[in-house]
Each structure stands twice: as structure tokens, then as C-alpha cells.
Design a protein around this motif. Structure first.
Motif, PDB file in Angstrom:
ATOM      1  N   MET A  34     -16.437 -12.392  -0.330  1.00 34.41           N
ATOM      2  CA  MET A  34     -15.193 -11.645  -0.297  1.00 34.41           C
ATOM      3  C   MET A  34     -15.746 -10.982   0.951  1.00 34.41           C
ATOM      4  O   MET A  34     -16.237 -10.621   0.993  1.00 34.41           O
ATOM      5  N   SER A  35     -14.154 -10.388   1.791  1.00 40.09           N
ATOM      6  CA  SER A  35     -14.715  -9.303   2.751  1.00 40.09           C
ATOM      7  C   SER A  35     -13.222  -8.574   2.292  1.00 40.09           C
ATOM      8  O   SER A  35     -12.146  -8.459   1.023  1.00 40.09           O
ATOM      9  N   MET A  36     -13.876  -6.839   2.945  1.00 38.93           N
ATOM     10  CA  MET A  36     -13.326  -6.129   2.747  1.00 38.93           C
ATOM     11  C   MET A  36     -11.634  -6.031   2.832  1.00 38.93           C
ATOM     12  O   MET A  36     -10.638  -5.318   2.085  1.00 38.93           O
ATOM     13  N   LEU A  48      -9.190  -7.559   0.222  1.00 40.50           N
ATOM     14  CA  LEU A  48      -7.803  -7.148  -0.339  1.00 40.50           C
ATOM     15  C   LEU A  48      -7.715  -5.599   0.112  1.00 40.50           C
ATOM     16  O   LEU A  48      -6.657  -5.529  -0.432  1.00 40.50           O
ATOM     17  N   TYR A  49      -8.438  -4.863   0.803  1.00 35.63           N
ATOM     18  CA  TYR A  49      -8.421  -3.154   1.510  1.00 35.63           C
ATOM     19  C   TYR A  49      -7.128  -3.730   2.892  1.00 35.63           C
ATOM     20  O   TYR A  49      -7.568  -2.867   3.446  1.00 35.63           O
ATOM     21  N   LEU A  54      -4.383   0.799   2.133  1.00 36.44           N
ATOM     22  CA  LEU A  54      -5.216   2.361   2.618  1.00 36.44           C
ATOM     23  C   LEU A  54      -3.938   3.277   3.276  1.00 36.44           C
ATOM     24  O   LEU A  54      -4.748   4.542   2.619  1.00 36.44           O
ATOM     25  N   TYR A  59      -2.358   4.561  -0.047  1.00 37.60           N
ATOM     26  CA  TYR A  59      -3.868   5.038  -1.103  1.00 37.60           C
ATOM     27  C   TYR A  59      -3.697   7.098   0.168  1.00 37.60           C
ATOM     28  O   TYR A  59      -4.133   7.599  -1.041  1.00 37.60           O
ATOM     29  N   ARG A  60      -4.394   7.169   1.287  1.00 32.03           N
ATOM     30  CA  ARG A  60      -4.455   7.720   1.504  1.00 32.03           C
ATOM     31  C   ARG A  60      -2.962   9.104   1.620  1.00 32.03           C
ATOM     32  O   ARG A  60      -3.298   9.923   1.130  1.00 32.03           O
ATOM     33  N   CYS A  70     -10.148   0.400 -17.378  1.00 32.20           N
ATOM     34  CA  CYS A  70     -10.179   0.324 -15.901  1.00 32.20           C
ATOM     35  C   CYS A  70     -10.650   1.996 -15.578  1.00 32.20           C
ATOM     36  O   CYS A  70     -10.815   2.561 -14.764  1.00 32.20           O
ATOM     37  N   ASP A  95      -7.956   3.380 -14.906  1.00 33.02           N
ATOM     38  CA  ASP A  95      -6.387   4.248 -14.552  1.00 33.02           C
ATOM     39  C   ASP A  95      -5.570   4.620 -15.067  1.00 33.02           C
ATOM     40  O   ASP A  95      -5.033   4.288 -16.498  1.00 33.02           O
ATOM     41  N   GLY A 137      -6.886   6.605 -10.559  1.00 39.20           N
ATOM     42  CA  GLY A 137      -7.194   5.765 -10.572  1.00 39.20           C
ATOM     43  C   GLY A 137      -7.681   4.933  -9.342  1.00 39.20           C
ATOM     44  O   GLY A 137      -8.796   5.765  -8.207  1.00 39.20           O
ATOM     45  N   CYS A 138      -7.966   4.052  -9.672  1.00 38.27           N
ATOM     46  CA  CYS A 138      -8.708   2.723  -8.481  1.00 38.27           C
ATOM     47  C   CYS A 138      -7.720   3.332  -7.041  1.00 38.27           C
ATOM     48  O   CYS A 138      -6.523   3.371  -7.374  1.00 38.27           O
ATOM     49  N   SER A 139      -7.678   2.553  -5.581  1.00 33.70           N
ATOM     50  CA  SER A 139      -7.285   2.822  -4.218  1.00 33.70           C
ATOM     51  C   SER A 139      -5.821   1.270  -4.423  1.00 33.70           C
ATOM     52  O   SER A 139      -4.703   1.922  -4.121  1.00 33.70           O
ATOM     53  N   ILE A 140      -6.170   0.608  -5.501  1.00 31.43           N
ATOM     54  CA  ILE A 140      -4.670  -0.547  -5.123  1.00 31.43           C
ATOM     55  C   ILE A 140      -3.962  -0.132  -6.487  1.00 31.43           C
ATOM     56  O   ILE A 140      -2.925  -0.433  -5.957  1.00 31.43           O
ATOM     57  N   ARG A 164      -8.327  -7.005 -10.502  1.00 32.27           N
ATOM     58  CA  ARG A 164      -7.648  -5.717  -9.761  1.00 32.27           C
ATOM     59  C   ARG A 164      -6.449  -6.262  -9.841  1.00 32.27           C
ATOM     60  O   ARG A 164      -5.955  -5.131 -10.166  1.00 32.27           O
ATOM     61  N   ASP A 220     -21.583 -14.203   2.209  1.00 31.62           N
ATOM     62  CA  ASP A 220     -21.131 -14.025   3.412  1.00 31.62           C
ATOM     63  C   ASP A 220     -21.904 -13.474   4.584  1.00 31.62           C
ATOM     64  O   ASP A 220     -21.831 -12.193   5.348  1.00 31.62           O
ATOM     65  N   HIS A 247     -12.716   5.529  -6.902  1.00 30.08           N
ATOM     66  CA  HIS A 247     -12.995   4.925  -8.167  1.00 30.08           C
ATOM     67  C   HIS A 247     -14.127   3.925  -8.044  1.00 30.08           C
ATOM     68  O   HIS A 247     -14.146   3.206  -6.756  1.00 30.08           O
TER      69      HIS A 247
END
Lengths: 154, 411
Positions: free
Chosen positions: A1-3, A6-7, A12, A15-16, A39, A41, A63-66, A123, B20, B347
Motif C-alpha cells: 500500500m502507498s501512503m 490513504l492520506y 492532511l 488534519y493539520r 482505537c 478515538d 484520535g488518528c489523522s483519519i 480505518r 511494494d 496516533h
């Protein structure tokens, strides 16, 4: 998977620099607290209602960024909408998280950036937390109550 | 003899995988270990060559299967310095704890008894016993931890002082803090306070990583999982003193575990067979015996020494990353190879996603230890855990990934 799957950059950004993130809301109609214990959250969501519309929506939590970014994007997408319309949009987002094409992609606004989260089952509940809190807040309002706490089990 | 990691790695085919374009950096052995060729071969050989049921047929093939299965019991008993008659095969360590909770605690404890647990237990060694205690009306007391993540034995002494603790269940090595508990000492404390007390220990993070002598620990029972000690999933064991098993009620009933059956009743087989109803996990037992053979080939003292050194290097490496806080003891003589930590402001799910995108496998979440998470005042942690196939070259990708996560999620 690539970042990047998802993100997305939009995620982002939320999130920021979250939108409508606040620990309180003047003249709030409903305050709900939702958590995903698996989690860790936690989310507080507050709504103000005027003439059957969402006059203001703010969230706060950890919680997480998502989870945090999805809640931020959600608030932007629903402020000003009629309650029934916001519920319909929440259902559209929920279906999108389960792999369906959204019926109202334009109305979801930045929420559309979360399409890729559907590919990461663990997620999905993070992305849904804010939207499920919104749905609960509106339903709580419609019941005539002002507060509700929900713990989401897996 | 030191562990030759390059040679060890050649027997784990999964380590040839790339994800990957990234080399697999497996730092999640506390959740489940990888599987070496001899274990795969042993299971394959059973299915291709000796496939038949155990304890029934009178033909040679069935005797071969029975020998494989019962041989695995003897092999495991030898590995843990225990009596084979006390070894009950279960699905996993969780089932071993449940077997004891149902077979002993629910049958023998009552409202006058106290069950001793700790705040650092995995749910598998906590929930079966708290449920059993609630069912019989027994009180439960929990040993707290010190700020260093060690069991607070002074507090334990107070909890034991009234002599009412008749059953204790605690973990040998914490799956979150890494703490190696002084099992012999706490066991002596429990038995000095009440000589009838039964002591059960969760060995899930210990048996795969340390030399363990069941006899020397002085305990009554020990739960182990096959899949964390290079064996297959689907097999574990409750290792117990045979006298304890004799006092236990069957948990599952059916074939194999009976002596005689009438239309309305039954009498039970001898221990340990009394607790193994139905056709057991034969291939998995063969695989577990092969895993024990692999571990004995390395030598458990060498396994421990390798992990101790690697854990020291891991702690040093984590110390170079800004914002990392390690939970649990910092003294590597007091801890195993599972290291939980926080990365400030980020997180664990986000940390895990970043590491995962680079081939790094770590665990994020509450690690089935929610009461401990509350003690540490965190919702979740990131945990890196090592084993025989890890080396210092796995630490650089971890550190790089953590630094990348810190930059990516900076606010």
C-alpha cells in the motif's frame, strides 16, 4: 500500500488545520460524545439548530489523522443544511466507506477525498466516527434530548 | 553459541518477500512468529505420508499418527521441563486459560475465595478468570505496577496478607511492557500466604523467548501458544501438574475424552486426554514439535542472549528519535523483546500505516491489555517486537520510518 492512497493531501490539510474544531459552542442544541474504544478515538460533537437547519457544527477530540480530518471535512459539508438533508449525506458517506459510489459527490465536498479509506477496512471506522456522531446528534435533537454518549464496538 | 541470523533467515521463506519494493521487516513476533521450513515440512509430511486419525485405528498408519501426536506432547514437555501427563493440547493459549477457568476456578472457588490477578494481564489471562470469579462470587484483587513497569511486589504482599487468595493468575513476560516478572518469587509469596493456593502463569511471551523450567518456577499451570514460538496457528497447550488436572472438570465433552458412555451418562478418560475432546490438531502438533526442535537447535539461552542484545540496540535506536517515549523497564535484564512506545502527538495507527508502507510490520493498538492502557494513560501504543530472525539491520528501517512519520504528520 502507498501512503498517498490513504492520506490524500486534502486529508492532511484537514488534519493539520482542522475546520470547526472547538471545545464548546454557544447556544448548542445537542452535544454527543462518541468513542471507538478499539482505537482510542474520542470525539465530542456539538450542533446548533436554527429553523430545522444545522446553523453550526463543531467537533473536538483525539484520535488518528483519519478520524480528525474526516470530522473536519464533515463539518464543512453539512453546516447550513436541513437536518434531513444532512442525515442523507451522512448515509451517502457511510455507503461510500463500504465501497459504493457516492450519490452526492459534490455535496460531500472534501469528504470525497476519503474514498480511498474504503480500501483499508480497519480505518473505515475512523473515517466514520464524525459522521456517525453527526447522525446521532441530529437524531438526539429530533428526540428532544440534548446529550447522548455512544461507544462504538467493532 | 550465538545466533547466526543470516543462516536463521534462510529457513524462513516469507522473509524473501518484498512488499511494494521494500524488504519485509517483521517486528511483530509478539503477535505471531514467522514459520521456518522444518515446521512446514513436518505438517506437510503428516498430510502426505501419515494422514489418519489418532487413538483409534489398529493399522500401522493410525499408529504412526498417534505416535506423531503423542510424541509432540513428550517433546513439548521436555522443552518446558514438565511432565507429559500434564500437557493438554488446546487451540491456543487463550483456550488454555479458559480450560483452567472453567475446569478449576468455576468448580472449586467460592465466595470465601480471592483470586489474584495483575493490571498488566493480556485479556486472555484476565477475562476468563474475572468471569469465573464473578460466577462463583469470589473477590478479585489486582497487583499494580511501579512507575518502571514492574509488578509492585510490596503491594502484592499486602493483597496476600489475609491468606484468602486461593488462586493467582499472572503473566510471565508482559506483551506490552516487556517486563519479565519474577514468577518464582511471586509464586512463593502466594503459596507462603496460603499453601492451598493454585498459581497459573501466562507464558505466551516467555516460552518462545526464554529458557523455561516449569518445575523450577514452582507453579501449578502454564499456558503457551504454538504460533508465537515458530509453530503453526491452531495449537497451544495448558501445561500443568497432573494432580491439578485430576481435580479439574472437563470443559468440552465428546469423543476421546471418555472412558465409558451410557445413554444417560459418562465417565472420564485419564488426564490429559480427559481435556482433549474430539479429533485433535494432529498436523499442528507435528508442526509444534518441529518448532521445538528448531528452538532447541538454536538453544534457548542463545535465543535469550540474542534478543537481550537486540533489545538494547532497539532501545538505543528509539532514543535517537525525537518525541519517542518507551513504556516499560529500560534495563534489558528485566525485559523481553517486546517494546511499546509513543511518538509524541502522532496516533499509533498513523505510525503503523507509515511503517507498513515501507515493509515494516509493527503492532498498533491496545494489544488486548485495556486495563494496562488505562494505567499508562494512553489509548494505544506502537509495539516493535523481535525474535531470532531479527537483527540490527531491521532497526534502521524502523528508525527511518518513525522519522518519516514524524515529518509527514507534523502539524
Amino acid at each position: 500500500m502507498s501512503m498517498e492512497d490513504l492520506y490524500q493531501e486534502i486529508i492532511l490539510d484537514h488534519y493539520r488545520k482542522p475546520k470547526n474544531r472547538a471545545p464548546e459552542l454557544a447556544d448548542e442544541a445537542v452535544h454527543v460524545h462518541h468513542s471507538n474504544p478499539l482505537c482510542g478515538d474520542e470525539m465530542d460533537l456539538r450542533i446548533r439548530v436554527l429553523d430545522d437547519r444545522l446553523d453550526a457544527v463543531v467537533f473536538d477530540g483525539e484520535g488518528c489523522s483519519i478520524s480528525q480530518a474526516a470530522a473536519s471535512a464533515m463539518t464543512q459539508a453539512v453546516v447550513g443544511r436541513e437536518l434531513k438533508d444532512a442525515l442523507d449525506l451522512a448515509e451517502d458517506f457511510r455507503r461510500m466507506m463500504h465501497g459504493d459510489d457516492p450519490a452526492r459527490p459534490d455535496d460531500l465536498g472534501d469528504g470525497i477525498a476519503f474514498t480511498g479509506v474504503a480500501k483499508f477496512p480497519v480505518r473505515v471506522k475512523c473515517a466514520l466516527l464524525g459522521w456517525m456522531a453527526l447522525r446521532d446528534a441530529i437524531q438526539t435533537f429530533e428526540r428532544g434530548a440534548s446529550a447522548h454518549t455512544v461507544t462504538h464496538e467493532e | 553459541m550465538a545466533i547466526d541470523v543470516a543462516a536463521v533467515r534462510r529457513s524462513f521463506p516469507i522473509l524473501d518477500r518484498e512488499l511494494d519494493g521494500h524488504r519485509l521487516v517483521y517486528l511483530d513476533s509478539a503477535a505471531s512468529s514467522l514459520t521456518p521450513e522444518p515446521v512446514l515440512d513436518a505438517m506437510d509430511r503428516y498430510y502426505r505420508w501419515s494422514r489418519s486419525n489418532v487413538n483409534r485405528g489398529v493399522y500401522p498408519l493410525a499408529e504412526e499418527a498417534t505416535d506423531l501426536y503423542e510424541g509432540a506432547r513428550t517433546t513439548l514437555a521436555g522443552f518446558l521441563d514438565a511432565d507429559p501427563v500434564g500437557v493438554v493440547f488446546t487451540k491456543n493459549a487463550t483456550e488454555a486459560c479458559n480450560l483452567l477457568a472453567y475446569g478449576f476456578v468455576r468448580a472449586h472457588l467460592g465466595p470465601d475465595d480471592v483470586l489474584l490477578s495483575t493490571v498488566m494481564e493480556h485479556h486472555a489471562n484476565l477475562v476468563p478468570f474475572t468471569q469465573a470469579a464473578a460466577a462463583v462470587g469470589a473477590e478479585v484483587r489486582h497487583v499494580p505496577i511501579t512507575p518502571d513497569g514492574l509488578l509492585d511486589l510490596d503491594a502484592a504482599a499486602e493483597l496476600l496478607a489475609d491468606g484468602r487468595v486461593t488462586f493467582a493468575a499472572f503473566v510471565h513476560v508482559s506483551n506490552v511492557l516487556g517486563t519479565i516478572n519474577d514468577v518464582e518469587r511471586l509464586t512463593r509469596m502466594v503459596k507462603d500466604a496460603n499453601d492451598r493456593a493454585i498459581v497459573h502463569v501466562d507464558g505466551a511471551q516467555a516460552a518462545p523467548h526464554l529458557p523455561v523450567s516449569f518445575r523450577d518456577l514452582g507453579i501449578d499451570s502454564y499456558a503457551i501458544p504454538g504460533h508465537k514460538m515458530l509453530g503453526p496457528t491452531g495449537i497451544g497447550a495448558l501445561v500443568a501438574r497432573p494432580e491439578l488436572l485430576e481435580r479439574m472438570e472437563p470443559f468440552l465433552t465428546g469423543g476421546d475424552m471418555i472412558r465409558d458412555v451410557t445413554l444417560t451418562g459418562a465417565t472420564w478418560n485419564d488426564v490429559p486426554h480427559r481435556f482433549e475432546a474430539g479429533t485433535p490438531m494432529i498436523a499442528e502438533a507435528a508442526g509444534l514439535a518441529a518448532a521445538v526442535g528448531v528452538l532447541e537447535g538454536y538453544g534457548m539461552a542463545a535465543v535469550r542472549s540474542h534478543e537481550r542484545d537486540l533489545t538494547a540496540q532497539l532501545l538505543d535506536a528509539l532514543g535517537t528519535v525525537a518525541g519517542v517515549t518507551v513504556h516499560g523497564p529500560k534495563d534489558v535484564d528485566l525485559r523481553g523483546g517486546a517494546v511499546s512506545f509513543a511518538l509524541d502527538g502522532i496516533h499509533p495507527h498513523d505510525v503503523g500505516a507509515m511503517l507498513g508502507s515501507r515493509g515494516g510490520c509493527v503492532r498498533v493498538g491496545h494489544h488486548c491489555t485495556k486495563p494496562l492502557m488505562r494505567c499508562l494513560d494512553v489509548a494505544a501504543t506502537t509495539r516493535a517486537s523481535s525474535y531470532v530472525y531479527n537483527d540490527v539491520d531491521d532497526l534502521e528501517p524502523l528508525v527511518d520510518g518513525l522519522e518519516a512519520a514524524a515529518a509527514f504528520f507534523a502539524r
